[in-house]
Design a protein around this motif. Structure first.
Motif, PDB file in Angstrom:
ATOM      1  N   THR A  67       0.813  -1.218   0.000  1.00  0.00           N
ATOM      2  CA  THR A  67       0.000   0.000   0.000  1.00  0.00           C
ATOM      3  C   THR A  67       0.844   1.265   0.000  1.00  0.00           C
ATOM      4  O   THR A  67       0.296   2.354  -0.056  1.00  0.00           O
ATOM      5  N   VAL A 121     -10.953   2.235   1.065  1.00  0.00           N
ATOM      6  CA  VAL A 121     -10.822   1.341  -0.086  1.00  0.00           C
ATOM      7  C   VAL A 121     -12.109   1.357  -0.907  1.00  0.00           C
ATOM      8  O   VAL A 121     -13.162   1.823  -0.456  1.00  0.00           O
ATOM      9  N   GLU A 123     -13.963  -1.632  -3.481  1.00  0.00           N
ATOM     10  CA  GLU A 123     -13.880  -2.953  -4.105  1.00  0.00           C
ATOM     11  C   GLU A 123     -14.652  -2.922  -5.411  1.00  0.00           C
ATOM     12  O   GLU A 123     -15.841  -2.591  -5.450  1.00  0.00           O
ATOM     13  N   LEU A 128      -9.305  -4.494  -5.585  1.00  0.00           N
ATOM     14  CA  LEU A 128      -9.449  -3.560  -4.460  1.00  0.00           C
ATOM     15  C   LEU A 128      -8.605  -2.328  -4.732  1.00  0.00           C
ATOM     16  O   LEU A 128      -7.392  -2.433  -4.938  1.00  0.00           O
ATOM     17  N   VAL A 130      -7.011   0.823  -3.132  1.00  0.00           N
ATOM     18  CA  VAL A 130      -6.610   1.280  -1.796  1.00  0.00           C
ATOM     19  C   VAL A 130      -6.143   2.726  -1.907  1.00  0.00           C
ATOM     20  O   VAL A 130      -5.186   3.019  -2.623  1.00  0.00           O
TER      21      VAL A 130
END
Length: 410
Positions: A67, A121, A123, A128, A130
């Protein structure tokens, strides 16, 4: 009354600390019954709490390095490979570039070292996005973070609070060894004293205040109380009732009968209960000088002043510590004091400790202690007070604005 063995406040507390300790062996009780009882054993944890790493938020379990650099304008993209369920093992390994949905309290899967919050986040199918980076360990409680295996969780002598019972249940400790609640017997004396429920008072009669207030204070300290009623100023009936209550209790309190007068039998009764007898015969304190402390066998006996305010002040200073000692606690563990500024000058006589009742007020500049003046026979002064301030025996008084320690009433 002649005072033969007058002590200072400090000396009296030293006598209490040195002479008294639990006089009944510990008992084992369930956690639900242990609240406010004092632990008689060290509790060592046999396991970790929690015993697995878990999430502190709803979100996605990830590898933090995947991340790094993520932002609203440049998100990190991860593959969603599964969903972790509450109360079930996380069996699927997290690899580079992967994430798994996880609820608060869910088990962290192998390979993951952090959790990104669901708010950060998005989806999209199995992908996903982030939008905020996380650091290793973020939003995670690791195994053993709360309690480590082999750790001293609670030491003997601790009064058990709700949070203490909670940690004991977390390590599977459902029964504990504690000291029995001390049994405190209270006997009021005086020809003028009548039960509090008497509706019409004859001239010269006074309703019994001390047996109610002292009993309530003893219960606040974790004791069980026996109300011994009232006896007249007659040595034979006084001694007989005191002996009966002494045999049924761990601590006997005699209220009244400790003032100057030809019918003052308190000291004689206390001596008759057993050796070594009277240890403190008067305390250099105002109010409460006619206080008597004795020891018969291994049990304490206290002669309290008859005046209600004096009796309660002496209770807080000496009887509360005695009850703590009977439960295996050190005296330092009962002390509840806070700092405040005194609101006016107060004079005092050198050579005795003066205890001034005070009400606490929040004013500009902090907390202030405002004196509540009144004679020791006035219970209303304590109703208006939050605590008391000591003027030590070596001081001639305290000055307005001086920082003082306020002994809080419970």
């Amino acid at each position: 009354m002649k005072f033969f063995n007058v002590k200072t406040v400090t000396e009296t507390l030293e006598v209490i600390a040195g002479e008294f300790r639990p006089n009944r062996p510990p008992i084992e009780v369930s956690l639900i019954d242990a609240l406010d009882m004092v632990l008689a054993e060290d509790i060592i944890s046999c396991e970790q709490v929690p015993h697995f790493a878990r999430s502190t938020v709803d979100g996605y379990a990830v590898r933090a390095r995947d991340t790094y650099g993520a932002s609203d304008s440049l998100p990190a993209f991860l593959d969603v490979t599964g969903k972790i369920e509450m109360g079930k093992e996380a069996s699927l390994l997290i690899r580079e570039g992967q994430a798994q949905s996880i609820p608060t309290g869910g088990m962290i899967p192998d390979g993951a070292d952090s959790v990104v919050m669901i708010e950060h986040v998005e989806e999209v199918g199995d992908m996903l996005n982030v939008y905020r980076q996380v650091a290793p360990g973020e939003n995670i409680i690791r195994a053993g973070d709360d309690v480590e295996k082999g750790e001293l969780v609670i030491a003997a002598g601790q009064r058990l609070r709700p949070q203490d019972l909670g940690v004991l249940s977390a390590i599977g400790k459902t029964r504990v060894l504690v000291y029995p609640r001390p049994i405190v017997a209270i006997l009021s004396t005086g020809d003028e004293i009548v039960p509090a429920d008497k509706k019409e008072l004859a001239p010269g009669e006074i309703r019994d205040i001390n047996s109610i207030t002292v009993a309530a204070a003893a219960r606040q300290c974790g004791a069980e109380v026996i109300d011994g009623g009232i006896v007249p100023d007659d040595y034979s009936s006084f001694a007989q009732k005191a002996k009966e209550l002494f045999e049924r209790s761990d601590l006997l309190l005699l209220s009244g009968g400790s003032s100057v007068g030809t019918r003052d039998y308190t000291e004689q009764v206390m001596q008759s209960l057993g050796d070594p007898g009277v240890l403190v015969h008067g305390v250099s304190i105002k109010p409460g000088k006619p206080t008597i402390l004795a020891k018969a066998g291994n049990k304490p006996v206290v002669g309290l002043p008859g005046h209600p305010a004096s009796a309660l002040i002496i209770f807080h200073l000496f009887v509360a510590p005695l009850i703590k000692r009977l439960q295996g606690q050190e005296l330092a563990q009962y002390d509840q004091r806070i700092l405040a500024r005194i609101s006016r000058n107060i004079a005092s006589a050198v050579g005795r400790s003066d205890y001034i009742r005070v009400k606490l007020e929040e004013r500009e500049g902090g907390l202030w202690a405002v004196p509540v003046f009144g004679k020791s026979g006035l219970i209303s002064t304590l109703v208006k007070s939050d605590g008391m301030v000591e003027i030590s025996a070596n001081k001639e008084g305290i000055l307005e604005g001086e920082i003082v320690h306020v002994h809080l009433f419970q």
